[in-house]
Design a protein around this motif. Sequence first.
Motif, PDB file in Angstrom:
ATOM      1  N   GLU A   1       0.821  -1.206   0.000  1.00 59.22           N
ATOM      2  CA  GLU A   1       0.000   0.000   0.000  1.00 59.22           C
ATOM      3  C   GLU A   1       0.861   1.264   0.000  1.00 59.22           C
ATOM      4  OE1 GLU A   1      -3.420   0.318   2.451  1.00 59.22           O
ATOM      5  OE2 GLU A   1      -3.686  -1.843   2.634  1.00 59.22           O
ATOM      6  N   SER A   2       2.004   1.214   0.682  1.00 59.01           N
ATOM      7  CA  SER A   2       2.897   2.375   0.711  1.00 59.01           C
ATOM      8  C   SER A   2       3.411   2.702  -0.688  1.00 59.01           C
ATOM      9  CB  SER A   2       4.081   2.113   1.655  1.00 59.01           C
ATOM     10  OG  SER A   2       3.639   1.995   2.989  1.00 59.01           O
ATOM     11  N   VAL A   3       3.819   1.666  -1.430  1.00 61.67           N
ATOM     12  CA  VAL A   3       4.305   1.881  -2.796  1.00 61.67           C
ATOM     13  C   VAL A   3       3.168   2.371  -3.681  1.00 61.67           C
ATOM     14  CG1 VAL A   3       5.220   0.737  -4.857  1.00 61.67           C
ATOM     15  CG2 VAL A   3       6.174   0.199  -2.608  1.00 61.67           C
ATOM     16  N   TYR A   4       1.995   1.777  -3.524  1.00 59.01           N
ATOM     17  CA  TYR A   4       0.832   2.150  -4.329  1.00 59.01           C
ATOM     18  C   TYR A   4       0.480   3.634  -4.139  1.00 59.01           C
ATOM     19  CZ  TYR A   4      -4.047   2.434  -5.850  1.00 59.01           C
ATOM     20  OH  TYR A   4      -5.222   2.815  -6.459  1.00 59.01           O
ATOM     21  N   LYS A   5       0.384   4.077  -2.895  1.00 55.27           N
ATOM     22  CA  LYS A   5       0.030   5.473  -2.617  1.00 55.27           C
ATOM     23  C   LYS A   5       1.096   6.433  -3.142  1.00 55.27           C
ATOM     24  CE  LYS A   5      -2.698   4.357   1.493  1.00 55.27           C
ATOM     25  NZ  LYS A   5      -2.781   4.446   2.979  1.00 55.27           N
TER      26      LYS A   5
END
Length: 350
Positions: free
Chosen positions: A119-123
Amino acid sequence: MSKRIIETSFWTDEKVIDNYSPEDKYFMLYLLTNPKTTAIGIYPLPIKIIAFDIGYSKESVLTLIERFDKTYKNIVYDAKTQEIAVLNSLKYTISKGGKPVEDMINRELNAVKNSDLIESVYKNMLDWWSISDRKFDELIKSSFEKEISKRKEAKEKNANTNVNADANANTDSVDDSYHDSLKPHNSNNYCTFNYSNESYNESYSESPNESSNEKTDFQNLIELYQANFGIVKPILYDDLKADLKDYGLELIIEAVKRAVKRQREYAYAQGILKSWNRSGIKTLEQAKAEEVSFQNKSQNNQNKFQQQKPVKKAPNWSNPSYKNKTTAEDLRKLEELRQESLSKLSADKN
């Protein structure tokens, strides 16, 4: 042998140009190309492996990770799973799309243990994907969304299963600890990198009796060195430990200040420390008093020199009236010569 192709845009990235030191660039390229890396930029990478691969001390690696996490905010490190997420990796590592690339991304996403890293990479990539003109970036974004959705569904299903199982259990055996068990141990499923993490907060001395204060002092010395002189090379590690033991942190800080003020390297600070040691200076107060004494002595010597310096008499030509006196004298001599010449001519005629 796997290959990693890095987009040349890495070198024109504004963040890289404006903020990265040479060591930062080296470290980021390592994170993008080391043998354990993946196209999505999320993979397991123990601290010991990083230190071995790039030839830095573990303490230097800890500092780099802390800087990239807290200052640059372009990585997240999970000390529990020993996974790292390079948040901007997808901007540089994938240059073309297709079914093989999609399958590779799905495999790599599935292998990640910590869902929060995904999720960190996605955001972090959302803004990039919104302006990217690469068609396959939409495919990559979709793969991330599917993986995140799949994991959330699995998590909710697992939570519901546990609740139902607890509800069907014998209530006579349930105590207060049952309610505590439903509370998450951490609101975030991963713990970001922290110096206090026991997995990596290793002793800075071979001595088992070294106090925690000594460890803290050495951490401070490492940070002091790196803030002023750059990354600590492994060969200097023992030298710094010896300096800390021989002189103490306060004197080292004072010596470093003087070295930096004169735009010198750490070796200059070591020379100051050795000079103090020969003079019997053991405390910061003594070092400052010695500096004041030295400055006063230098000032007194300068004043004496200026007083003893002979004062030269100004030359005659510097006197404004000198030119007029010289001109009058010259005129008188010229007049005498003229008179002599006239007398001689008169005598010749006679």
